[in-house]
Motif scaffolding. Structure first.
Motif: not given
Length: 529
Positions: A445-450, A453-454, A456-457, A474
């Motif tokens: 779970i990090n910003p580099y895992n699309p 991130m998708q 969570l968004h 959030k």
């Protein structure tokens, strides 16, 4: 000569008529069901007991711990106690003690009272298992032993499975004292039948026997401390606790001194010398594995169903129920096959079936339905039927006379200790594997895992659509992600637990080579040592 031997064999079993033998079977089976069912049925009512008695989870755990410690101390002593008091008096008295303690448990109004009477229950319950089994070996002729032990096995193996279902129903519809009061009518019938129809064992020694006080003391200290460690170890963080470390040292010293004492005294309280028979020694070790799989599996499956899947105690019980019925239906079949096949062949079939069931169960997910659990649980239950009876026959039919009473006590002790070790190990294993899987999942779970991130968004947008602010949305999305990770880590740890149970059974397969090649039970004469 053959005719004379046959007539002597028939005369040996003429002490009881056929009808009386079956009445005694009913009596001991009722007692066995009492003992085995009580352990699992009480566990379901623990949350209600906590509320009514004002106890914490740690405190209420002593109603199970006290029972099991008393039980494992008395199990190996049942052979000696039968010899000392007479089997009829000892078994009948144990049933009465268990029933009276059940009444007192139901009437208890404080935690200390309940723990005390549970300890008395555990002391009385030991004979309901091992002495009952030894009685059946003595009063039934060899050609009926397979079927009789199959019927006895139904009570031993089905009880832990049916217990949660019955306990859940009683708890949902009545109050917790009724999980104890339900024992009373069964206990009364069992005691009356036992004392009315059973005679003293023909191996009962009427001479005054020297009481092995030191042996009993070392047994109580060693085995009691061992059971305490197994019951409380995971809860107290094992050897980080000074109490657990101390009791472990006491257990090791106590067991070693106990073994030395029993092998060197002329009148031991526990006859450990029977472990020199290869079949019996192998059977006891295999009994450890059987207990590990039986009680360990029964421990983790309800937790998975209730904690992860949200089923109630009753619903979880009904999902597990078909496995118990499979065992009940399989045991009479193995009883018949026991007259045609060698015991170790059937043990091999049961072990392989159990391994396959664990392999299937280790693929469970958060979406596995109760229908998908049906067949692996049925296979597990049927495999247990192929394990319990043949293992009992392979182990105990190598013993004769007074050895049978001592043997049933030790055999059941090993299975009980295997169950306790299984529960202790698996509870610790689940905790450690959950932490491991969680740490691995969190790394993704990090910003580099699309994908993450998708998710969570999208989840944040859903919360915002419900009126949440951007910041709160959030935070709520991250909390939802955390719960999802925790649930996934838990289910992965349960997958690992089922797999490790299967691996333990794979490792046990070579033990089958220790059992002597022999024909079906009842096909020949008594064992020769």
């Amino acid at each position: 000569m053959a005719t004379m031997a046959a007539s002597q064999g028939k005369a040996e079993y003429q002490e009881y008529s056929a009808a009386v033998r079956w009445i005694i079977l009913v009596a001991v089976l009722l007692g066995t069901v009492l003992e085995v069912l009580d352990v699992s049925i009480v566990n379901v009512a623990i949350p209600e007991m906590m509320g009514n008695l004002g106890a914490t989870l740690d405190q209420i755990g002593w109603i199970s711990t006290g029972y099991i410690i008393a039980n494992v101390i008395f199990l190996p002593l049942t052979g000696w106690l039968s010899q000392h008091f007479g089997r009829r008096r000892y078994l009948g008295g144990s049933i009465i003690l268990f029933t009276a303690a059940s009444v007192c448990c139901g009437l208890s109004r404080s935690l200390n009272e309940l723990i005390l009477f549970r300890i008395l229950q555990g002391a009385g319950g030991a004979a309901l298992l091992s002495t009952a089994q030894a009685t059946l070996f003595e009063i039934f002729p060899p050609n009926q032993i397979s079927m009789v032990q199959a019927i006895f096995g139904i009570g031993v193996m089905v009880g832990p499975t049916v217990g949660p279902t019955l306990g859940g129903w009683i708890t949902d519809n009545y109050s917790w004292p009724w999980v104890f009061f339900i024992n009373v009518p069964i206990g009364i019938i069992a005691a009356v039948l036992t004392l009315t129809f059973m005679h003293e064992s023909k191996f009962h020694e009427r001479r005054e026997r020297k009481v092995d006080v030191l042996g009993i003391l070392f047994l109580a200290v060693g085995v009691g401390s061992m059971q305490y460690v197994l019951e409380r170890g995971n809860r107290d963080d094992w050897f980080h606790s000074n109490i657990i470390a101390t009791f472990t040292a006491i257990a090791i010293i106590g067991v070693i001194v106990f073994i030395i004492r029993e092998l060197t005294t002329d009148d031991p309280a526990v006859n450990l010398r029977i472990l020199k028979y290869r079949d019996f020694a192998a059977g006891c070790i295999y009994g450890l594995v059987l207990g590990f799989g039986l009680y360990g599996g029964i421990f983790i499956l309800p937790v998975y169903l209730q904690e992860l899947r949200g089923f109630s105690a009753s619903q979880a019980g009904w999902i597990i129920f078909p496995g118990g019925m499979a065992t009940a239906l399989t045991l009479p079949i193995t009883g018949r096959l026991g007259q045609k096949l060698a015991p170790r062949t059937m043990v091999a079939v049961g072990t392989i079936g159990f391994i396959v069931s664990m392999w299937i169960l280790h693929f469970i997910t958060l979406d596995t339905s109760s229908d998908q659990l049906f067949w692996p649980l049925v296979l597990r239950g049927a495999s247990m039927g192929f394990l319990f009876l043949p293992l009992t026959l392979a182990s105990l039919t190598s013993l004769v006379g007074k050895e049978i009473g001592a043997g049933t006590g030790l055999f059941n002790l090993f299975r009980q200790l295997g169950g306790s070790a299984g529960i202790a190990f698996l509870s610790t294993y689940l905790d450690h594997r959950t932490d491991l899987h969680r740490s691995i999942l969190v790394q993704h779970i990090n910003p580099y895992n699309p994908t993450a991130m998708q998710w969570l968004h999208k989840t944040s947008q859903g919360f915002m659509a419900k009126g949440y602010s951007i910041t709160t949305a959030k935070q709520a999305a991250l909390a939802a992600m955390d719960r999802l990770i925790e649930a996934q880590a838990l289910v992965m740890s349960y997958q690992d637990a089922f797999l490790i149970i299967g691996i333990v059974f794979v490792c046990a397969l070579p033990l089958l080579l220790l059992f002597r090649k022999r024909g079906p039970v009842g096909a020949g004469g008594p064992p020769v040592h």
